[in-house]
Design a protein around this motif. Structure first.
Motif, PDB file in Angstrom:
ATOM      1  N   ASP A 184       0.797  -1.221   0.000  1.00 33.00           N
ATOM      2  CA  ASP A 184       0.000   0.000   0.000  1.00 33.00           C
ATOM      3  C   ASP A 184       0.834   1.278   0.000  1.00 33.00           C
ATOM      4  N   ALA A 185       1.955   1.264  -0.715  1.00 35.20           N
ATOM      5  CA  ALA A 185       2.710   2.487  -0.982  1.00 35.20           C
ATOM      6  C   ALA A 185       2.675   2.719  -2.486  1.00 35.20           C
ATOM      7  N   ASN A 186       2.485   3.946  -2.920  1.00 33.27           N
ATOM      8  CA  ASN A 186       2.388   4.223  -4.355  1.00 33.27           C
ATOM      9  C   ASN A 186       3.732   3.996  -5.054  1.00 33.27           C
ATOM     10  N   TYR A 187       4.735   4.762  -4.640  1.00 34.56           N
ATOM     11  CA  TYR A 187       6.086   4.623  -5.198  1.00 34.56           C
ATOM     12  C   TYR A 187       7.085   4.727  -4.046  1.00 34.56           C
ATOM     13  N   PRO A 188       7.306   3.628  -3.336  1.00 28.94           N
ATOM     14  CA  PRO A 188       8.166   3.671  -2.146  1.00 28.94           C
ATOM     15  C   PRO A 188       9.602   4.016  -2.505  1.00 28.94           C
ATOM     16  N   HIS A 189      10.206   4.807  -1.661  1.00 27.04           N
ATOM     17  CA  HIS A 189      11.568   5.270  -1.914  1.00 27.04           C
ATOM     18  C   HIS A 189      12.424   5.004  -0.676  1.00 27.04           C
ATOM     19  N   GLY A 190      12.694   6.040   0.144  1.00 24.62           N
ATOM     20  CA  GLY A 190      13.506   5.841   1.340  1.00 24.62           C
ATOM     21  C   GLY A 190      12.838   4.913   2.329  1.00 24.62           C
ATOM     22  N   VAL A 191      13.652   4.130   3.045  1.00 17.59           N
ATOM     23  CA  VAL A 191      13.129   3.161   4.015  1.00 17.59           C
ATOM     24  C   VAL A 191      14.088   3.090   5.196  1.00 17.59           C
ATOM     25  N   ARG A 192      13.542   3.030   6.418  1.00 16.96           N
ATOM     26  CA  ARG A 192      14.356   2.951   7.626  1.00 16.96           C
ATOM     27  C   ARG A 192      13.644   2.143   8.714  1.00 16.96           C
ATOM     28  N   PHE A 193      14.435   1.332   9.438  1.00 18.94           N
ATOM     29  CA  PHE A 193      13.977   0.678  10.665  1.00 18.94           C
ATOM     30  C   PHE A 193      14.142   1.648  11.830  1.00 18.94           C
TER      31      PHE A 193
END
Length: 292
Positions: A184-193
């Protein structure tokens, strides 16, 4: 191209973290071109991924930043091995290993693969191992992150509109299926835990939202987010050149696990208290402190 290094001081207060930026430094280098991703190897060394070239390892100049501008030569440029050449390197994540080794996990955007390059500090950051690490189901991997405990890798996949989660193991390879998928993300980019590995934050370039995924019983299976707006509608629409643009792209969490930094072209740098992102209160950017 240039890289801006900011010194950021974070002060906890009863009303949330207060942010001050007392100093900066500007780096230039012939080894920096179309810069897309970067990560610190340590407090004095930076890995920079260039979509139009290679990955450069840079030593930060000694002394206080003092608003200085420096031209720096790379300590090493990582190009990969004979069967694992870098091509269009974008996002990069550093994973500390034993015996002075560091793993660089690199998204090769347009060959749709994440590669791993083990470099040794004591050998001048020479790559001692290069491997194709992840590929199955990835279509333009745009962001990569490693959990704090080192057990999980998260990779955002632009054209499949999801983030794939893999358990770190010696058996990882291009055919490995993900253990979990963040939907459910359109265009996911940055990601962090987050530091406790209980949440994953994902910047959505195709919306004004930052998505928050809860670990729950584990990262296996499918996960749906809670979403919070980190751009106002006017700012988002100003950058809306096409359905894939306008939203946040860059994303990071500070070492104290109290502040989230978000970037995009129309809103260069904004800070939010992490508690307002992972909690249920409406996030308020610290406009009275800094908005660059």
């Amino acid at each position: 191209m240039r890289c801006l290094i900011l010194r950021i001081d974070i002060e906890p207060t009863v009303n949330g973290p207060r942010i001050n930026i007392p100093d900066f430094m500007e780096l230039t280098s012939a080894s920096m071109g179309d810069v897309h991703g970067l990560d610190f190897i340590d407090n004095e060394t930076l890995a920079v991924a260039n979509r139009d070239g290679l990955v450069a390892i840079l030593a930060l100049p000694h002394g206080e930043p003092a608003g200085r501008s420096h031209e720096v030569a790379p300590l090493r440029q990582i190009k990969g091995g004979m069967f694992c050449r870098l091509k269009s390197p974008g996002s990069i994540a550093v994973k500390q290993e034993a015996n002075g080794n560091v793993s660089l996990l690199i998204c090769n955007n347009y060959t749709h693969v994440v590669t791993r390059h083990v470099v040794n500090r004591w050998l001048g950051y020479r790559a001692t191992r290069n491997q194709r690490l992840l590929k199955r189901g990835l279509d333009i991997p745009d962001g990569v992150a490693v959990s704090r405990d080192g057990a999980w890798i998260a990779v955002s996949s632009h054209n499949t509109a999801d983030v794939k989660i893999y358990r770190m193991s010696d058996s990882l390879g291009p055919a490995t299926e993900p253990d979990g998928i963040l939907r459910d993300a359109n265009y996911p980019h940055g990601v962090r835990f987050t530091a406790d590995d209980q949440h994953i934050l994902v910047a959505d370039a195709g919306s004004p939202m930052l998505h928050v995924y809860d670990r729950g019983a584990g990262w296996h299976g499918h996960h749906m987010p809670r979403s919070v707006a980190v751009l106002d509608e006017e700012t988002f629409l100003r950058g809306r050149a096409n359905p894939e643009e306008g939203g946040p792209k860059g994303l990071d969490i500070d070492r104290s696990n109290s502040v989230v930094a978000v970037t995009c072209e129309e809103q260069i740098l904004t800070f939010f208290p992490l508690a307002s992102i992972v909690g249920e209160q409406v996030p308020r950017p610290e406009h009275d402190l800094v908005r660059i």
